[in-house]
Design a protein around this motif. Structure first.
Motif, PDB file in Angstrom:
ATOM      1  N   ASN A  88     -14.832  12.546  -6.124  1.00 32.84           N
ATOM      2  CA  ASN A  88     -16.001  12.964  -5.360  1.00 32.84           C
ATOM      3  C   ASN A  88     -17.256  12.165  -5.711  1.00 32.84           C
ATOM      4  OD1 ASN A  88     -15.629  14.369  -7.821  1.00 32.84           O
ATOM      5  ND2 ASN A  88     -17.034  15.970  -7.220  1.00 32.84           N
ATOM      6  N   PHE A  89     -17.121  11.089  -6.509  1.00 34.51           N
ATOM      7  CA  PHE A  89     -18.250  10.224  -6.835  1.00 34.51           C
ATOM      8  C   PHE A  89     -18.109   8.843  -6.206  1.00 34.51           C
ATOM      9  CE2 PHE A  89     -17.897  13.299 -10.305  1.00 34.51           C
ATOM     10  CZ  PHE A  89     -19.122  13.902 -10.169  1.00 34.51           C
ATOM     11  N   GLY A  90     -17.088   8.648  -5.367  1.00 34.24           N
ATOM     12  CA  GLY A  90     -16.916   7.383  -4.660  1.00 34.24           C
ATOM     13  C   GLY A  90     -15.994   6.388  -5.338  1.00 34.24           C
ATOM     14  N   ASN A  91     -15.465   6.691  -6.514  1.00 36.31           N
ATOM     15  CA  ASN A  91     -14.496   5.801  -7.154  1.00 36.31           C
ATOM     16  C   ASN A  91     -13.166   5.920  -6.428  1.00 36.31           C
ATOM     17  OD1 ASN A  91     -16.252   4.991  -9.328  1.00 36.31           O
ATOM     18  ND2 ASN A  91     -15.913   7.009 -10.214  1.00 36.31           N
ATOM     19  N   GLU A  92     -12.473   4.798  -6.265  1.00 39.39           N
ATOM     20  CA  GLU A  92     -11.226   4.823  -5.527  1.00 39.39           C
ATOM     21  C   GLU A  92     -10.269   3.771  -6.081  1.00 39.39           C
ATOM     22  OE1 GLU A  92     -10.736   5.902  -0.993  1.00 39.39           O
ATOM     23  OE2 GLU A  92     -11.298   3.807  -1.205  1.00 39.39           O
ATOM     24  N   LYS A  93      -8.989   4.125  -6.173  1.00 39.78           N
ATOM     25  CA  LYS A  93      -7.947   3.203  -6.630  1.00 39.78           C
ATOM     26  C   LYS A  93      -6.851   3.144  -5.579  1.00 39.78           C
ATOM     27  CE  LYS A  93      -9.767   2.160 -10.506  1.00 39.78           C
ATOM     28  NZ  LYS A  93     -10.353   0.890 -10.728  1.00 39.78           N
ATOM     29  N   GLN A  94      -6.346   1.934  -5.341  1.00 40.20           N
ATOM     30  CA  GLN A  94      -5.300   1.710  -4.351  1.00 40.20           C
ATOM     31  C   GLN A  94      -3.985   1.391  -5.056  1.00 40.20           C
ATOM     32  OE1 GLN A  94      -6.209  -1.508  -1.700  1.00 40.20           O
ATOM     33  NE2 GLN A  94      -4.248  -1.407  -0.666  1.00 40.20           N
ATOM     34  N   VAL A  95      -2.897   1.973  -4.560  1.00 34.54           N
ATOM     35  CA  VAL A  95      -1.560   1.695  -5.076  1.00 34.54           C
ATOM     36  C   VAL A  95      -0.675   1.367  -3.879  1.00 34.54           C
ATOM     37  CG1 VAL A  95       0.395   2.565  -6.421  1.00 34.54           C
ATOM     38  CG2 VAL A  95      -1.919   3.342  -6.963  1.00 34.54           C
ATOM     39  N   ASN A  96       0.097   0.276  -3.998  1.00 38.89           N
ATOM     40  CA  ASN A  96       0.952  -0.191  -2.910  1.00 38.89           C
ATOM     41  C   ASN A  96       2.408   0.126  -3.215  1.00 38.89           C
ATOM     42  OD1 ASN A  96       2.741  -2.667  -1.869  1.00 38.89           O
ATOM     43  ND2 ASN A  96       1.118  -2.191  -0.411  1.00 38.89           N
ATOM     44  N   PHE A  97       3.143   0.550  -2.180  1.00 37.63           N
ATOM     45  CA  PHE A  97       4.575   0.818  -2.299  1.00 37.63           C
ATOM     46  C   PHE A  97       5.313   0.035  -1.229  1.00 37.63           C
ATOM     47  CE2 PHE A  97       2.441   4.511  -4.027  1.00 37.63           C
ATOM     48  CZ  PHE A  97       3.111   4.690  -5.217  1.00 37.63           C
ATOM     49  N   GLN A  98       6.434  -0.581  -1.621  1.00 36.55           N
ATOM     50  CA  GLN A  98       7.271  -1.341  -0.696  1.00 36.55           C
ATOM     51  C   GLN A  98       8.731  -0.978  -0.943  1.00 36.55           C
ATOM     52  OE1 GLN A  98       6.280  -5.451  -1.397  1.00 36.55           O
ATOM     53  NE2 GLN A  98       4.425  -5.312  -0.189  1.00 36.55           N
ATOM     54  N   PHE A  99       9.421  -0.647   0.116  1.00 36.82           N
ATOM     55  CA  PHE A  99      10.830  -0.333   0.045  1.00 36.82           C
ATOM     56  C   PHE A  99      11.584  -1.216   1.017  1.00 36.82           C
ATOM     57  CE2 PHE A  99       8.649   3.719  -0.914  1.00 36.82           C
ATOM     58  CZ  PHE A  99       9.141   3.941  -2.194  1.00 36.82           C
ATOM     59  N   SER A 100      12.698  -1.763   0.555  1.00 35.69           N
ATOM     60  CA  SER A 100      13.586  -2.521   1.442  1.00 35.69           C
ATOM     61  C   SER A 100      14.575  -1.556   2.047  1.00 35.69           C
ATOM     62  CB  SER A 100      14.354  -3.594   0.666  1.00 35.69           C
ATOM     63  OG  SER A 100      13.456  -4.511   0.089  1.00 35.69           O
ATOM     64  N   GLY A 101      14.995  -1.839   3.272  1.00 35.54           N
ATOM     65  CA  GLY A 101      16.015  -1.015   3.913  1.00 35.54           C
ATOM     66  C   GLY A 101      17.352  -1.237   3.215  1.00 35.54           C
ATOM     67  N   LYS A 102      18.026  -0.149   2.850  1.00 33.59           N
ATOM     68  CA  LYS A 102      19.316  -0.246   2.167  1.00 33.59           C
ATOM     69  C   LYS A 102      20.417  -0.095   3.206  1.00 33.59           C
ATOM     70  CE  LYS A 102      19.876   2.771  -1.151  1.00 33.59           C
ATOM     71  NZ  LYS A 102      20.248   3.667  -2.252  1.00 33.59           N
ATOM     72  N   ASN A 103      21.377  -0.984   3.144  1.00 33.90           N
ATOM     73  CA  ASN A 103      22.489  -0.945   4.075  1.00 33.90           C
ATOM     74  C   ASN A 103      23.472   0.124   3.620  1.00 33.90           C
ATOM     75  OD1 ASN A 103      24.518  -1.434   5.892  1.00 33.90           O
ATOM     76  ND2 ASN A 103      24.780  -3.594   5.380  1.00 33.90           N
ATOM     77  N   THR A 104      23.751   1.097   4.487  1.00 33.46           N
ATOM     78  CA  THR A 104      24.654   2.186   4.118  1.00 33.46           C
ATOM     79  C   THR A 104      26.090   1.878   4.534  1.00 33.46           C
ATOM     80  OG1 THR A 104      24.149   3.334   6.180  1.00 33.46           O
ATOM     81  CG2 THR A 104      22.851   3.925   4.226  1.00 33.46           C
TER      82      THR A 104
END
Length: 151
Positions: free
Chosen positions: A133-149
């Motif tokens: 609530n003070f304007g600080n912000e952190k970004q986290v990235n997620f990447q997933f590959s499609g798994k062949n079933t």
């Protein structure tokens, strides 16, 4: 003799009056009229446990997160938002309804679990932003590959 005693009493009265005014003056000028600067704005980091690199359509991945504060202020409140820019999927926190992209949601605490459910067979990428609530912000990235079933 009485005149000398009278003069000493008058001088002592003036002395104490002057001393009292001096003390009041010191006290009045020693007070700082500006409000105290209480630090409430503390930076933080978001720690994330490792997650799988591949995911199949319909599979749910648990993402364990923890906010690591550099200071402590009881009035700090944290929120989260996310945006998916590749693939399709649903993100939610605990048993809460799924999050809508770019909407702010309050976090239940400094330790929380997100659940991402894949909605496609292709690669998927999304970012979460954790803010306070003070304007600080952190970004986290997620990447997933499609798994062949298919075997």
């Amino acid at each position: 003799m009485n005149a000398i005693i009278k003069r000493l009493r008058i001088r002592r009265t003036y002395f104490f009056a002057m001393l009292a005014m001096l003390m009041i003056g010191l006290v009045m000028t020693a007070c700082n009229r500006e409000p105290l600067d209480i630090k409430r704005d503390f930076p933080f980091e978001v720690s994330v446990m490792p997650v799988p690199k591949e995911i199949t359509k319909g599979e749910t991945v648990e993402i364990r997160c923890k906010i690591l504060r550099k200071g402590n202020y009881e009035g700090t409140k944290y929120n989260i938002r996310y945006f998916q820019f590749d693939g399709q999927g649903v993100l939610r926190c605990g048993d809460a309804p799924p999050y809508l992209p770019n909407d702010l949601y309050p976090l239940p605490g400094e330790v929380f679990r997100l659940y991402y459910t894949s909605g496609s067979v292709v690669s998927q990428s999304f970012d979460i932003w954790v803010g306070d609530n003070f304007g600080n912000e952190k970004q986290v990235n997620f990447q997933f590959s499609g798994k062949n079933t298919e075997g």
